[in-house]
Structure formats: C-alpha cells, structure tokens
Design an enzyme around this catalytic site. Structure first.
Site, PDB file in Angstrom:
ATOM      1  N   LYS A  30       0.854  -1.200   0.000  1.00 33.53           N
ATOM      2  CA  LYS A  30       0.000   0.000   0.000  1.00 33.53           C
ATOM      3  C   LYS A  30       0.887   1.246   0.000  1.00 33.53           C
ATOM      4  O   LYS A  30       2.102   1.157   0.240  1.00 33.53           O
ATOM      5  CB  LYS A  30      -0.903  -0.030   1.234  1.00 33.53           C
ATOM      6  CG  LYS A  30      -0.151   0.088   2.548  1.00 33.53           C
ATOM      7  CD  LYS A  30      -1.032  -0.272   3.744  1.00 33.53           C
ATOM      8  CE  LYS A  30      -0.271  -0.061   5.047  1.00 33.53           C
ATOM      9  NZ  LYS A  30      -0.980  -0.660   6.196  1.00 33.53           N
TER      10      LYS A  30
ATOM     11  N   ARG B 152     -10.321   0.040  14.767  1.00 33.69           N
ATOM     12  CA  ARG B 152     -10.140   0.659  13.463  1.00 33.69           C
ATOM     13  C   ARG B 152     -11.022  -0.108  12.489  1.00 33.69           C
ATOM     14  O   ARG B 152     -12.223  -0.180  12.676  1.00 33.69           O
ATOM     15  CB  ARG B 152      -8.629   0.638  13.113  1.00 33.69           C
ATOM     16  CG  ARG B 152      -8.231   1.633  12.052  1.00 33.69           C
ATOM     17  CD  ARG B 152      -6.724   1.644  11.792  1.00 33.69           C
ATOM     18  NE  ARG B 152      -6.252   0.422  11.115  1.00 33.69           N
ATOM     19  CZ  ARG B 152      -5.016   0.259  10.641  1.00 33.69           C
ATOM     20  NH1 ARG B 152      -4.113   1.221  10.763  1.00 33.69           N
ATOM     21  NH2 ARG B 152      -4.664  -0.855  10.034  1.00 33.69           N
TER      22      ARG B 152
ATOM     23  N   HIS C  80      -5.979  -7.187  13.167  1.00 29.21           N
ATOM     24  CA  HIS C  80      -4.782  -6.337  13.151  1.00 29.21           C
ATOM     25  C   HIS C  80      -4.446  -5.972  14.588  1.00 29.21           C
ATOM     26  O   HIS C  80      -5.337  -5.681  15.389  1.00 29.21           O
ATOM     27  CB  HIS C  80      -5.063  -5.083  12.312  1.00 29.21           C
ATOM     28  CG  HIS C  80      -3.827  -4.331  11.925  1.00 29.21           C
ATOM     29  ND1 HIS C  80      -2.752  -4.931  11.296  1.00 29.21           N
ATOM     30  CD2 HIS C  80      -3.487  -3.024  12.055  1.00 29.21           C
ATOM     31  CE1 HIS C  80      -1.815  -4.011  11.059  1.00 29.21           C
ATOM     32  NE2 HIS C  80      -2.231  -2.849  11.515  1.00 29.21           N
TER      33      HIS C  80
ATOM     34  N   ARG D 204       1.452 -10.398   7.393  1.00 31.96           N
ATOM     35  CA  ARG D 204       1.282  -9.229   6.509  1.00 31.96           C
ATOM     36  C   ARG D 204       2.368  -8.209   6.859  1.00 31.96           C
ATOM     37  O   ARG D 204       2.201  -7.403   7.754  1.00 31.96           O
ATOM     38  CB  ARG D 204      -0.103  -8.591   6.708  1.00 31.96           C
ATOM     39  CG  ARG D 204      -1.289  -9.538   6.519  1.00 31.96           C
ATOM     40  CD  ARG D 204      -2.611  -8.775   6.602  1.00 31.96           C
ATOM     41  NE  ARG D 204      -2.712  -7.977   7.795  1.00 31.96           N
ATOM     42  CZ  ARG D 204      -3.239  -8.394   8.959  1.00 31.96           C
ATOM     43  NH1 ARG D 204      -3.734  -9.602   9.067  1.00 31.96           N
ATOM     44  NH2 ARG D 204      -3.281  -7.584   9.998  1.00 31.96           N
TER      45      ARG D 204
ATOM     46  N   TYR E 152      11.646  31.642   6.628  1.00 33.92           N
ATOM     47  CA  TYR E 152      10.456  32.332   7.144  1.00 33.92           C
ATOM     48  C   TYR E 152      10.485  32.487   8.655  1.00 33.92           C
ATOM     49  O   TYR E 152      10.768  31.520   9.375  1.00 33.92           O
ATOM     50  CB  TYR E 152       9.186  31.561   6.768  1.00 33.92           C
ATOM     51  CG  TYR E 152       8.853  31.593   5.303  1.00 33.92           C
ATOM     52  CD1 TYR E 152       8.580  32.801   4.646  1.00 33.92           C
ATOM     53  CD2 TYR E 152       8.795  30.412   4.561  1.00 33.92           C
ATOM     54  CE1 TYR E 152       8.265  32.811   3.295  1.00 33.92           C
ATOM     55  CE2 TYR E 152       8.477  30.424   3.215  1.00 33.92           C
ATOM     56  CZ  TYR E 152       8.216  31.632   2.580  1.00 33.92           C
ATOM     57  OH  TYR E 152       7.899  31.652   1.251  1.00 33.92           O
TER      58      TYR E 152
ATOM     59  N   CYS F 264      10.760  24.884   3.838  1.00 31.23           N
ATOM     60  CA  CYS F 264       9.743  25.509   2.987  1.00 31.23           C
ATOM     61  C   CYS F 264       9.176  24.466   2.018  1.00 31.23           C
ATOM     62  O   CYS F 264       9.512  23.292   2.092  1.00 31.23           O
ATOM     63  CB  CYS F 264      10.360  26.671   2.219  1.00 31.23           C
ATOM     64  SG  CYS F 264      11.228  27.847   3.279  1.00 31.23           S
ATOM     65  N   MET F 265       8.331  24.916   1.096  1.00 37.56           N
ATOM     66  CA  MET F 265       7.677  23.962   0.200  1.00 37.56           C
ATOM     67  C   MET F 265       8.676  23.241  -0.701  1.00 37.56           C
ATOM     68  O   MET F 265       8.556  22.035  -0.926  1.00 37.56           O
ATOM     69  CB  MET F 265       6.617  24.668  -0.657  1.00 37.56           C
ATOM     70  CG  MET F 265       5.804  23.695  -1.497  1.00 37.56           C
ATOM     71  SD  MET F 265       4.570  24.472  -2.535  1.00 37.56           S
ATOM     72  CE  MET F 265       3.434  25.124  -1.333  1.00 37.56           C
ATOM     73  N   ASP F 266       9.647  23.985  -1.222  1.00 41.04           N
ATOM     74  CA  ASP F 266      10.563  23.406  -2.208  1.00 41.04           C
ATOM     75  C   ASP F 266      12.023  23.473  -1.800  1.00 41.04           C
ATOM     76  O   ASP F 266      12.883  23.088  -2.579  1.00 41.04           O
ATOM     77  CB  ASP F 266      10.416  24.152  -3.548  1.00 41.04           C
ATOM     78  CG  ASP F 266       9.018  24.053  -4.074  1.00 41.04           C
ATOM     79  OD1 ASP F 266       8.676  23.004  -4.623  1.00 41.04           O
ATOM     80  OD2 ASP F 266       8.251  25.027  -3.890  1.00 41.04           O
TER      81      ASP F 266
HETATM   82  C1  LIG Z   1      -0.239  -1.567   6.851  1.00 41.20           C
HETATM   83  C2  LIG Z   1      -0.781  -2.845   7.336  1.00 41.20           C
HETATM   84  C3  LIG Z   1       0.077  -3.930   7.572  1.00 41.20           C
HETATM   85  C4  LIG Z   1       1.587  -3.833   7.517  1.00 41.20           C
HETATM   86  O1  LIG Z   1       2.066  -3.099   8.619  1.00 41.20           O
HETATM   87  P1  LIG Z   1       3.641  -2.927   8.886  1.00 41.20           P
HETATM   88  O2  LIG Z   1       3.715  -2.414  10.270  1.00 41.20           O
HETATM   89  O3  LIG Z   1       4.137  -1.932   7.894  1.00 41.20           O
HETATM   90  O4  LIG Z   1       4.253  -4.256   8.695  1.00 41.20           O
HETATM   91  C5  LIG Z   1      -0.515  -5.140   7.900  1.00 41.20           C
HETATM   92  N1  LIG Z   1      -1.858  -5.259   7.990  1.00 41.20           N
HETATM   93  C6  LIG Z   1      -2.695  -4.223   7.790  1.00 41.20           C
HETATM   94  C7  LIG Z   1      -4.162  -4.435   7.916  1.00 41.20           C
HETATM   95  C8  LIG Z   1      -2.189  -2.988   7.471  1.00 41.20           C
HETATM   96  O5  LIG Z   1      -3.025  -1.956   7.290  1.00 41.20           O
END
Ligand SMILES: *Cc1c(COP(=O)(O)O)cnc(C)c1O
Length: 409
Positions: free
Chosen positions: A48, A146, A178, A234, A280, A327-329
């Site tokens: 992701k 979540r 999770h 995961r 700034y 700054c931005m850039d």
């Molecule tokens: C992002 C995510 C992970 C991976 O998490 P890491 O800490 O980067 O290994 C696993 N499961 C779910 C549902 C996530 O959103």
C-alpha cells in the site's frame, strides 16, 4: 527470470536534482529473510502507499522474486494496478468505502477483506454480477478500534451470518485481525487480541465457514512474536528494510537491508556573517560567521516541515543541521565556517547512517515514524531502481543507471 528493473513506473523524474534510489535487491533479500524467519507461515508483502514510497510495481515484483506468496494492498485500485502490470499471484485488498468497484476487483481475481455485514452484501452482489465466487477474508476488530467487524457488539456475528448466507457468491477463504500494540513486544494487549481472534474464528467455524488462512501479524509481530504468525504474515515496513521496533533493534539485527536512499544536490552555497537569520520567521540566526547550503527539496518533496531546526542531512559524510524553517521546495543547512562545499554537491536526506541520517533518525527528529518518512516522498519525483546490491548499484549508477522512471524500454 525477468529482472525486477524491467518493471518501471510511468512517472518521469520531474526533479533531476533529487534522486530517490530504490534497491530492489534489498527488497527481495528482505522478503527472503522474513520468509525463513516465519516459515511455515507465508509472507504477504504489503505494498500500500505506493509500496511505502518505494514504487508499487517494481517493489511488488522484487517482493515476489523474494518469495512473497501474497501481496497486500489497502484499496482495490492498488490491487488492480498490480494486475494491470501483469502480477498473477494472490493479492488481498482490505480497505474500501461504500460504492467501491468490487466487480472489477473480483473479476481480476483479487481477494478482498470484508469488515461488515453490509460490505459483505456489496461484495456478494458484485460477485453475482460478474458470475464469480468472491474470495473473501473476514476482518475481525479484536480491539484496535479501526477497520473490521467488532467482536464485542455483534458486528462479527452479523458478518459471519451474512457470509454463511451468501455461500452462492462468497467463499470465505480467510479470517484476519490487526494488532494495535505489536510494536511493544510483550504487551498484554496482543495476548487479549489473539484470544479474541481465536474465539472469533471459532464462531465462524460454528456457523459452517471454513477460513483456512488466518492472519494477524504486521512487521513488528512477525519479527518479535511467533505466536502471531498463524498462516500468513502481513509485512510492510520490514520488506523495505526498516525496523518496526527501533528501540529493540535496527534493521541489521533482523537481517534486513534498507532499500531507499534519498539525495539532493546543493543548489547554492553562501557565506553569511554572525547574526544572519534564515528562512520564514527568521527562527534561526547564525551564532558566528558560517556557510549556508541551499537544498532544493521541501515539504512538497516529502521533507517534513517538523524537521525545521531539528533535522540533519549528510554532506560529504558529515551531519549538517537543518536551520530555519523547511519551505515547500527548499530548506537551508549550516555547512559550518570555511566549508569547501560547492553547488552541485550531494546532500543525503535519507541514507545508511554513515553517509547521512537513516529514515529512523529523520523520524525521531520529526517526531514521526519511519513508515511516514519513506511513504510521504511523492511518486512524482520518480524513482531510480537498481538491482544487484551496493556494488552493482554503484556500477549501474556510473553507467547511467538502470530503470530510471520514465525510461520506457
Ligand atoms: C499496513 C498494514 C500492515 C503492515 O504493517 P507494517 O507495520 O508496515 O508491517 C498489515 N496489515 C494491515 C491491515 C495494514 O493496514
């Protein structure tokens, strides 16, 4: 085998003075290292957020080469992008809002994570519309608060019932949850979540479902708590060679190699007298005569504004402080009196700890986490993909680089 570097993104480098280099060999190595650590559990490489800023498709390709049986994405569009790029392996996408294009994902053979009975209904309807059996992983909220169906208020029971009732359209292949505190090894929260998850899976089995893939572990859990490995882990951050538990160990302690290096070139160098204010608000003033370097990267390029007066960069192997506001850039570094630095010299923004600060160091300076530091670097900067480890990377760079984004070969 097709080299990973054949997979380039259609994103031309727009800022030639900035280079985000991604070592695909490191990603492949990291997945292999994680695999041997968690076997017999399978590895799902989480890609992701544009593969945590490393470039979705090349990073995914490298993860597959390292033995990732699964790729994990948040939204469906990321999974579809992997299919468009030619990935034919198992992919799980777990985040969607009402009205998501489930039919496209199912038609593309993407497994989907489902978090409520209402969402299960949407998936089942889409499966019927494309005449396919949706492969679904039911997501239990075991305490993170979540995504997922809550196990404490009937949400999970309703999801299980909806899935059992939609057996004509939905095959429940997995169940997952999770962990909220996996990065605090030994936390009792993890114990509680694991037992709540076992109970949730038992409920699903009692309803006649047969989820054969159970998963709960993120990187921190995969690396520190074998009880969480179950059938699949995961892993995101660890794939990119960063440590999810930096207080316990850096990447090397887990056998991981950071894949990203981010560097800029000094745009200008100037001598200033004592008392000179910078950027700034003039929040920094030179205490003595010094040399300032102008770095042509800013918060539009993923440099946290929180590094103002707090971060460092590497110039010729020496840490130099960020002075004044980012700054931005652009931002300014104090190169010290009588600096020999010249415009065009390299400035390391994310390095290996020797040539410049690591992503973890930048995270600490910015009061953030390494996940955010790498992921926030915008894809519009392009990526220079290298393969073959540091020595080969150096040779490839000397030869003009391989797989620079925008090279359509
Ligand atoms: C992002 C995510 C992970 C991976 O998490 P890491 O800490 O980067 O290994 C696993 N499961 C779910 C549902 C996530 O959103």
């Amino acid at each position: 085998m097709q080299p990973e570097t054949d997979w380039v993104q259609p994103c031309p480098p727009t800022r030639p003075h900035l280079q985000v280099r991604v070592d695909l060999t490191a990603i492949r190595h990291n997945v292999t290292a994680i695999r041997s650590r968690v076997a017999p559990a399978a590895v799902m490489a989480v890609v992701k957020g544009d593969a945590y800023g490393h470039g979705l498709v090349p990073a995914a390709r490298a993860a597959r080469a390292g033995g990732a049986a699964w790729l994990g994405t948040a939204v469906l569009a990321e999974a579809l992008a992997l299919r468009t790029a030619g990935d034919t392996g198992r992919i799980l996408a777990w985040l969607a809002a009402p009205g998501a294009d489930w039919a496209a994902a199912l038609a593309a053979g993407v497994d989907v994570g489902v978090s409520s009975a209402a969402q299960l209904g949407e998936v089942a309807a889409a499966a019927r519309s494309v005449a396919t059996l949706a492969r679904v992983h039911l997501k239990a909220d075991t305490g993170m608060g979540r995504n997922g169906a809550a196990v404490w208020d009937g949400g999970w029971a309703a999801l299980v019932r909806a899935a059992a009732d939609a057996a004509d359209a939905v095959e429940v292949v997995g169940a997952f949850t999770h962990l909220a505190c996996a990065d605090e090894p030994g936390s009792p929260v993890t114990d509680g979540q694991l037992s709540a998850f076992s109970a949730a899976v038992a409920d699903a089995r009692a309803a006649g479902l047969r989820p054969s893939l159970l998963h709960a572990a993120n990187s921190a859990a995969a690396l520190t708590d074998s009880r969480t490995h179950l059938d699949v882990v995961r892993v995101g951050l660890a794939v990119y060679g960063l440590s999810p538990v930096p207080a316990e160990s850096g990447p090397a302690g887990f056998g991981l190699r950071p894949a990203m290096r981010y560097a800029a070139r000094l745009a200008a160098v100037k001598a200033v007298p004592a008392g000179q204010g910078v950027s700034y608000g003039l929040t920094w003033h030179a205490a003595a005569p010094t040399t300032l370097g102008l770095v042509p990267a800013g918060y539009a390029d993923g440099i946290p504004r929180a590094l103002s007066n707090r971060g460092t960069v590497g110039v010729a192997g020496v840490r130099r402080p960020v002075v004044g506001r980012v700054c931005m850039d652009q931002f300014v570094v104090d190169l010290g009196p009588d600096s020999a630095a010249a415009p065009g010299d390299e400035v390391v923004l994310i390095g290996d700890g020797v040539d410049g600060p690591t992503a973890q160091e930048q995270a600490e300076a910015a009061d953030s986490i390494s996940w955010e530091i790498v992921t926030r670097i915008p894809s519009r900067l392009g990526r220079l993909f290298v393969a073959g480890g540091p020595a080969a990377a150096a040779a490839e760079l000397a030869a003009g680089g391989v797989g620079r984004t925008g090279d359509q070969r």
